[in-house]
Design an enzyme around this catalytic site. Sequence first.
Site, mmCIF file in Angstrom:
data_model
loop_
_atom_site.group_PDB
_atom_site.id
_atom_site.type_symbol
_atom_site.label_atom_id
_atom_site.label_comp_id
_atom_site.label_asym_id
_atom_site.label_seq_id
_atom_site.Cartn_x
_atom_site.Cartn_y
_atom_site.Cartn_z
ATOM 1 N N ARG A 228 0.822 -1.113 0.095
ATOM 2 C CA ARG A 228 0.019 -0.001 0.027
ATOM 3 C C ARG A 228 0.899 1.178 -0.119
ATOM 4 N NH1 ARG A 228 -3.677 -2.806 -1.469
ATOM 5 N NH2 ARG A 228 -5.619 -3.088 -0.358
ATOM 6 N N HIS A 276 -1.201 -0.234 -9.910
ATOM 7 C CA HIS A 276 -1.990 -1.004 -8.813
ATOM 8 C C HIS A 276 -2.284 -2.471 -9.481
ATOM 9 C CE1 HIS A 276 -3.948 -1.120 -4.573
ATOM 10 N NE2 HIS A 276 -3.779 -2.340 -5.099
#
Length: 313
Positions: A228, A276
């Site tokens: 993250r 991502h």
Amino acid sequence: MKIIFYEQGADIDAWLGGLQRELPDADLRVWTPGDTAAADYAIVWRAPRELFANRPDLQAVFNLGAGVDAILDVERREPGTLPPNAKLVRLEDTGMARQMVEYATHCVLRYLRRFDEYDALQRARRWQKLPQHARESFTVGVLGLGVLGAEVAKGLLALGVPVRGYSRTPKTIDGVQIFAGANRFDAFLDGVKVLINLLPHTPDTEGILNARTFGRLAPGAYLVNVARGPLLVDADLLAALDSGQIAAATLDVFHTEPLPQDHPFWTHPRVSVTPHISAETLREESIVQIAGKIKALARGEPISGIVDFKRGY
Ligand code: NAP
Ligand code: GLV
């Protein structure tokens, strides 16, 4: 049983069709704002607060990803939003481990064999051979040895590089040197050449990829962040790239996604950016896993993958 589904931009027909196939008796609907009708289960990705509020019937919330930081953040901002008796369940692997192994393997090979530098040399039309890195000292450190990190650590052994892993609690993985607990963090970092981050985003891990951490790695180390964005202090990475302490970084996750147009990572010559995608949620695998867990819960059986709110993952 009544099930609500929410994911912006998802192929709703495919999700609901697959879930109905696995749970023929279920009453499935897509949640839309204003829907406060009863539901036993919610299957969601990045759902707004309103979806969870005032639903005492909800038995479980299934998160369509491995990381539950977005849902826990809703609860942290407004405690009591999630129904107190509802279990929060995350995806376990569902094809993500294989994708992470591929992504990590690509990065380690790219840096070990200096393909990133050969790309730059090609752009400059320079025919130049670089000395190879010594494989035996090209130590890879994997932060997080959970469902994904453990598979990544095992997969990297095939490259013949030394592999270390770091987790909160001790593990045993053949061939991988394990460091468990905060008091072993520095020992884990010492001399690592490629640091791969697969820790969840929690209050304990936020900002863990910082100047101090980089300073303990081998000089000219590489960073791969696939967990993250908030685990990385962006300014510290840029400074470490400038000083040469970090030679290059591959980043798949960011503080703000999509990565803002003016962010220096976009154009930094030694930063690789992906949007991502290191391990995407695979629909079929996820449907089968979630439906299997809903059936188990309905039979009163235990399931795995339940998030511990206190730990934050
Ligand atoms: P997981 O099974 O929950 O594993 C988490 C690991 O981190 C565990 O080994 C845990 O230690 C360790 N850990 C947690 N807090 C720690 C701390 N404070 N200190 C040391 N170790 C700590 O999670 P996962 O399924 O492997 O997924 C990991 C993360 O990857 C997710 O949370 C998500 O953010 C990210 N992810 C990203 C993508 C992407 O496409 N970029 C895709 C999927 C997942 P213990 O084993 O001792 O509990
Ligand atoms: C994706 O980022 C996930 O957490 O599954």
